[in-house]
Design a protein around this motif. Sequence first.
Motif, PDB file in Angstrom:
ATOM      1  N   LEU A 279       0.921  -1.192  -0.069  1.00 38.84           N
ATOM      2  CA  LEU A 279       0.112   0.028   0.069  1.00 38.84           C
ATOM      3  C   LEU A 279       0.916   1.248  -0.066  1.00 38.84           C
ATOM      4  O   LEU A 279       0.430   2.011   0.434  1.00 38.84           O
ATOM      5  N   SER A 280       2.151   1.166  -0.372  1.00 35.72           N
ATOM      6  CA  SER A 280       2.925   2.389  -0.370  1.00 35.72           C
ATOM      7  C   SER A 280       2.640   3.314  -1.432  1.00 35.72           C
ATOM      8  O   SER A 280       1.813   3.118  -2.401  1.00 35.72           O
ATOM      9  N   LYS A 285      -3.604   8.263  -5.221  1.00 36.59           N
ATOM     10  CA  LYS A 285      -3.144   7.738  -6.289  1.00 36.59           C
ATOM     11  C   LYS A 285      -3.611   6.242  -6.599  1.00 36.59           C
ATOM     12  O   LYS A 285      -3.656   6.014  -7.979  1.00 36.59           O
ATOM     13  N   TRP A 286      -3.481   5.386  -5.679  1.00 35.70           N
ATOM     14  CA  TRP A 286      -3.379   4.126  -5.937  1.00 35.70           C
ATOM     15  C   TRP A 286      -4.831   3.558  -5.987  1.00 35.70           C
ATOM     16  O   TRP A 286      -5.211   2.604  -6.508  1.00 35.70           O
ATOM     17  N   GLY A 320       1.972   7.800 -12.969  1.00 37.49           N
ATOM     18  CA  GLY A 320       3.646   7.928 -13.161  1.00 37.49           C
ATOM     19  C   GLY A 320       4.460   7.513 -12.030  1.00 37.49           C
ATOM     20  O   GLY A 320       4.298   6.450 -11.506  1.00 37.49           O
ATOM     21  N   ASP A 321       5.493   8.414 -11.616  1.00 36.90           N
ATOM     22  CA  ASP A 321       6.734   8.068 -10.655  1.00 36.90           C
ATOM     23  C   ASP A 321       5.973   8.583  -9.310  1.00 36.90           C
ATOM     24  O   ASP A 321       6.737   8.545  -8.372  1.00 36.90           O
ATOM     25  N   ASP A 322       4.769   9.160  -9.346  1.00 40.73           N
ATOM     26  CA  ASP A 322       4.166   9.546  -7.907  1.00 40.73           C
ATOM     27  C   ASP A 322       3.723   8.554  -7.081  1.00 40.73           C
ATOM     28  O   ASP A 322       3.597   8.488  -5.860  1.00 40.73           O
ATOM     29  N   LEU A 323       3.548   7.258  -7.727  1.00 44.11           N
ATOM     30  CA  LEU A 323       3.248   5.824  -6.834  1.00 44.11           C
ATOM     31  C   LEU A 323       4.454   5.042  -7.088  1.00 44.11           C
ATOM     32  O   LEU A 323       4.849   4.674  -8.315  1.00 44.11           O
ATOM     33  N   LEU A 328       1.061  -2.696  -4.724  1.00 44.31           N
ATOM     34  CA  LEU A 328       0.267  -3.760  -5.145  1.00 44.31           C
ATOM     35  C   LEU A 328      -0.462  -3.660  -6.392  1.00 44.31           C
ATOM     36  O   LEU A 328      -0.466  -4.451  -7.418  1.00 44.31           O
ATOM     37  N   TYR A 329      -1.185  -2.460  -6.408  1.00 44.13           N
ATOM     38  CA  TYR A 329      -2.032  -2.484  -7.430  1.00 44.13           C
ATOM     39  C   TYR A 329      -1.408  -1.794  -8.670  1.00 44.13           C
ATOM     40  O   TYR A 329      -1.720  -2.180  -9.925  1.00 44.13           O
TER      41      TYR A 329
END
Length: 441
Positions: A279-280, A285-286, A320-323, A328-329
């Motif tokens: 869940l990082s 965003k996710w 993008g790179d924000d996540l 996982l997703y």
Amino acid sequence: MAPKLERFVSPGKGDGLRAAARIQRGESVHSAEALACCVSNKLSRHVCHHCFSRQETLLRCSQCKMARYCNTTCQKQAWIGHKRECKCLKNLLPRIPTDSVRLAARIIFGLLNPSQSRSEELFTLEDHESHLSSMSEQKKQGLSQLASMLELYLQQEVSDLEVTSALPPSCQEPLSLIAKVTCNCFTISDGELQEIGVGLYPSLSLLNHDCRPNCVMVFVGTKLHLRAVRDINPKEELTISYIETLSLTEDRMRQLEDQYHFTCHCQLCDSQEKDGLMLSGNESKWCPLKEALPRLEGLKAESDWPALLENCSQLLSTVGDDLPDGNLYKLKMTDMAIDASIHLGHWEEALGYGEKTLPVYRQYYPDPHPVHGVQLMRVGKLQHYLEHIEDALDTFKQAFKIIKLTHGVDHPMTTDLLMKMEECRSELDQKSSSCLRIEEN
């Protein structure tokens, strides 16, 4: 050779299997043929119903119109097991029984044939739990419908007297047998871990679950091979994972309770140590990726590759790179983008997505695991095809370190990998020789 495993009572779990002697990482622990097995309905047109190999063209049984075989040799060898099934399938047309109904029927057919019955497996089949007493009424109703289908499927070919004589007492009721089958059967997969069928392996059904197991199962055809992925001490319990463990603790526990009727208390579940990585990133965003996954899985099931790739690419480029790639997703969506890109022949795009997943797979699979090995092979094949030869050889070497332990050196997957490595070395040698000739000239 003395057996490497033995049956015992596992505290808090019931029956289980443990090491009878010290077992080294990468060692073959046990192998077994199925008491009964069948090709999955959704793959019945693409997989031989005898040897379980995938083929472009297969011979179809002229009677039931369902069973398919590589050649007349496979067809003849399968006849002893298919003879009674063929009549049942033909009588049920145009309906097709579910995989679990066909498997339960094949168990009965096998036990009616004395040459195919084995006393040890009969004992363990009798001993398996049906878990009917702990099931919800809704699930019991679903199994009752399958049991009714089983009776309908068998009615013109197998008499009640035959069932009584062939089956252990606790398996004579169709509902009980169906429940035992659905709780204890294994998914049979090919070398790349794609489902091809289901089978019952009674002795190995005694293996208990752990979300970070010390053993894995791989198949060659229908033969199941149990292999150690960590060093195991004498009397230590042998465990496998019943489910794909790349999911949140809450979701794993729910699946295990729903499907196998127990609460998991393994170290991974009790510590929830991977949930933070899964869940990082920022939830805002996710969350859209999580919400989109069921729809995208539907597109994948329908093989709508253009729509799947378009949707995955759009969502992944939005975050993008924000996540973090370890989310996982994001990882699940990236894997679907790889599948879609490969099916559409977008090799560069597939490789770009694939290379992003490799560091994450290393984090999620600290022990040698077939899923990690297969992912490395997929990326290596893409690199090789696109003539990134040095990168491909390095990736194949990483895959080999895993596959030789999880599959064994004699597995067809390992043989294929060694051939790929040799091709890379040969191509690099040729390239080096060409460069030397150019310099000399």
